[in-house]
Design an enzyme around this catalytic site. Sequence first.
Site, PDB file in Angstrom:
ATOM      1  CG  ASP A  84     158.447  33.875  76.452  1.00 28.78           C
ATOM      2  OD1 ASP A  84     158.628  35.089  76.198  1.00 28.78           O
ATOM      3  OD2 ASP A  84     157.856  33.099  75.689  1.00 28.78           O
ATOM      4  CG  ASN A  97     160.536  39.768  80.759  1.00 30.29           C
ATOM      5  OD1 ASN A  97     160.204  38.991  81.652  1.00 30.29           O
ATOM      6  ND2 ASN A  97     161.797  39.972  80.414  1.00 30.29           N
ATOM      7  CD1 TRP A 124     153.764  40.105  85.254  1.00 29.44           C
ATOM      8  CD2 TRP A 124     154.912  42.002  84.812  1.00 29.44           C
ATOM      9  NE1 TRP A 124     153.925  40.796  86.438  1.00 29.44           N
ATOM     10  CE2 TRP A 124     154.619  41.963  86.194  1.00 29.44           C
ATOM     11  CE3 TRP A 124     155.619  43.085  84.306  1.00 29.44           C
ATOM     12  CZ2 TRP A 124     155.016  42.974  87.076  1.00 29.44           C
ATOM     13  CZ3 TRP A 124     156.008  44.097  85.178  1.00 29.44           C
ATOM     14  CH2 TRP A 124     155.707  44.041  86.549  1.00 29.44           C
ATOM     15  CG  HIS A 145     162.267  43.584  78.560  1.00 29.71           C
ATOM     16  ND1 HIS A 145     161.963  42.255  78.354  1.00 29.71           N
ATOM     17  CD2 HIS A 145     161.913  44.228  77.412  1.00 29.71           C
ATOM     18  CE1 HIS A 145     161.458  42.103  77.133  1.00 29.71           C
ATOM     19  NE2 HIS A 145     161.413  43.290  76.549  1.00 29.71           N
ATOM     20  CB  SER A 192     166.864  34.278  70.881  1.00 29.30           C
ATOM     21  OG  SER A 192     165.983  35.046  70.092  1.00 29.30           O
ATOM     22  CD1 TRP A 203     170.490  39.544  66.833  1.00 26.48           C
ATOM     23  CD2 TRP A 203     170.594  41.654  67.573  1.00 26.48           C
ATOM     24  NE1 TRP A 203     171.625  39.666  67.614  1.00 26.48           N
ATOM     25  CE2 TRP A 203     171.716  40.952  68.074  1.00 26.48           C
ATOM     26  CE3 TRP A 203     170.444  43.003  67.914  1.00 26.48           C
ATOM     27  CZ2 TRP A 203     172.674  41.552  68.890  1.00 26.48           C
ATOM     28  CZ3 TRP A 203     171.401  43.598  68.717  1.00 26.48           C
ATOM     29  CH2 TRP A 203     172.501  42.867  69.193  1.00 26.48           C
ATOM     30  CG  LEU A 215     174.426  29.144  90.308  1.00 25.84           C
ATOM     31  CD1 LEU A 215     173.614  27.839  90.233  1.00 25.84           C
ATOM     32  CD2 LEU A 215     173.471  30.325  90.470  1.00 25.84           C
ATOM     33  NE  ARG A 270     157.308  29.916  70.501  1.00 26.90           N
ATOM     34  CZ  ARG A 270     156.066  30.351  70.690  1.00 26.90           C
ATOM     35  NH1 ARG A 270     155.046  29.511  70.599  1.00 26.90           N
ATOM     36  NH2 ARG A 270     155.833  31.616  70.960  1.00 26.90           N
ATOM     37  CG  LEU A 271     162.683  23.112  73.314  1.00 29.89           C
ATOM     38  CD1 LEU A 271     163.476  21.891  72.868  1.00 29.89           C
ATOM     39  CD2 LEU A 271     162.893  23.354  74.819  1.00 29.89           C
ATOM     40  CD  GLU A 304     162.196  14.249  82.456  1.00 26.97           C
ATOM     41  OE1 GLU A 304     160.988  14.479  82.216  1.00 26.97           O
ATOM     42  OE2 GLU A 304     162.747  13.169  82.203  1.00 26.97           O
TER      43      GLU A 304
HETATM   44  C1  IPE Z   1     162.746  33.123  73.616  1.00 25.16           C
HETATM   45  O1  IPE Z   1     161.633  33.934  73.792  1.00 25.16           O
HETATM   46  C2  IPE Z   1     163.992  33.894  73.883  1.00 25.16           C
HETATM   47  C3  IPE Z   1     164.147  34.395  75.248  1.00 25.16           C
HETATM   48  C4  IPE Z   1     163.397  34.142  76.273  1.00 25.16           C
HETATM   49  C5  IPE Z   1     165.303  35.226  75.425  1.00 25.16           C
HETATM   50  P1  IPE Z   1     160.876  34.614  72.568  1.00 25.16           P
HETATM   51  O2  IPE Z   1     159.720  35.326  73.136  1.00 25.16           O
HETATM   52  O3  IPE Z   1     161.831  35.401  71.738  1.00 25.16           O
HETATM   53  O4  IPE Z   1     160.437  33.322  71.715  1.00 25.16           O
HETATM   54  P2  IPE Z   1     159.290  33.133  70.636  1.00 25.16           P
HETATM   55  O5  IPE Z   1     159.502  34.170  69.560  1.00 25.16           O
HETATM   56  O6  IPE Z   1     157.983  33.341  71.332  1.00 25.16           O
HETATM   57  O7  IPE Z   1     159.461  31.723  70.154  1.00 25.16           O
HETATM   58  C1  IPE Z   2     161.186  37.452  77.321  1.00 24.85           C
HETATM   59  O1  IPE Z   2     160.007  38.157  77.358  1.00 24.85           O
HETATM   60  C2  IPE Z   2     162.394  38.344  77.212  1.00 24.85           C
HETATM   61  C3  IPE Z   2     163.028  38.329  75.885  1.00 24.85           C
HETATM   62  C4  IPE Z   2     162.719  37.551  74.880  1.00 24.85           C
HETATM   63  C5  IPE Z   2     164.126  39.258  75.695  1.00 24.85           C
HETATM   64  P1  IPE Z   2     159.289  38.621  76.021  1.00 24.85           P
HETATM   65  O2  IPE Z   2     159.782  39.998  75.675  1.00 24.85           O
HETATM   66  O3  IPE Z   2     159.423  37.624  74.936  1.00 24.85           O
HETATM   67  O4  IPE Z   2     157.790  38.715  76.510  1.00 24.85           O
HETATM   68  P2  IPE Z   2     156.483  38.352  75.668  1.00 24.85           P
HETATM   69  O5  IPE Z   2     156.664  36.947  75.155  1.00 24.85           O
HETATM   70  O6  IPE Z   2     156.412  39.334  74.535  1.00 24.85           O
HETATM   71  O7  IPE Z   2     155.382  38.483  76.645  1.00 24.85           O
HETATM   72 MG    MG Z   3     158.302  36.042  74.343  1.00 27.16          MG
END
Ligand code: IPE
Ligand code: IPE
Ligand code: MG
Length: 243
Positions: A19, A21, A24, A36, A64, A68, A130, A186-187, A199
């Site tokens: 998470d 990208n 950043w 990305h 995820s 979409w 791996l 969060r997950l 963990e």
């Molecule tokens: C979770 O990140 C999915 C991926 C890293 C691919 P998100 O940025 O989509 O999650 P939320 O919306 O902050 O929970």
């Molecule tokens: C994770 O980075 C990549 C994907 C969910 C595809 P994000 O795009 O969620 O980056 P933030 O959370 O908006 O910074």
């Molecule tokens: Mg994100």
Amino acid sequence: MQSDVTPANEKLHVGIIMDGNGRWATRRGLSRVRGHEAGVETIRRIVEAAPKQGIGTLTLYAFSTDNWRRPKAEVAALMTLLRFYLANEVQSLVKNGVRLSVIGRRDRLPEGIAAAIAGAERVTAHGHALHLRIAVDYSARDAILNAAAKAAALTSLTREAFSQLVTGEVGLRDVDLIIRTSGEKRLSDFLLWEGAYAELHFTERMWPEFDSADLADALASFHRRERRFGGLQSLPLEPAPSL
Ligand code: IPE
Ligand code: IPE
Ligand code: MG
């Protein structure tokens, strides 16, 4: 050089929610898509570092089911990056003994990607250094729901058999450690079944800046923890009663 022949499921299974990208990139005045792209570079670094740090299975959350919901242009850019990754990375995965699996739905991906995934999985199938699992159009709740639908046709069911339906793998090791970058705690619907006793490690680092030293820190923190699985400290686990 002698190769490591320890089976993947006797080494650690680490899951990473990649998470940050977007943040950043925006903090640097760049487009989210640049973030990305930088994130793909991190994937290369971490896939290379993982087997050297005792990881046998690495599950990366790339897209995820809920992603979409993002603007069409960002989704399209992510799909293009996936297409490039599959086209450009397979040779080095084979060379490094990495077996690639993609988990999640394939039927909603842009044309040609499902076939590219199947091709990459076939070509890398013999990798033993791996097991790299990339989650695309993935939802842990959907994976459990789909497994439950299949299980409904069975007359008896064990945890192992259900795990196989959830993960699509025989004997996949439960997730030992889930890492999430970017400071979120969060997950987000990732590995809810396989990660029952995982963990959790949260770091403020954004995914594009995460490196092998950060991975080593996460693993060091993991190794300092005491995992009890419901039992008591340093005593062998008694068998749980059957259902
Ligand atoms: C979770 O990140 C999915 C991926 C890293 C691919 P998100 O940025 O989509 O999650 P939320 O919306 O902050 O929970
Ligand atoms: C994770 O980075 C990549 C994907 C969910 C595809 P994000 O795009 O969620 O980056 P933030 O959370 O908006 O910074
Ligand atoms: Mg994100």
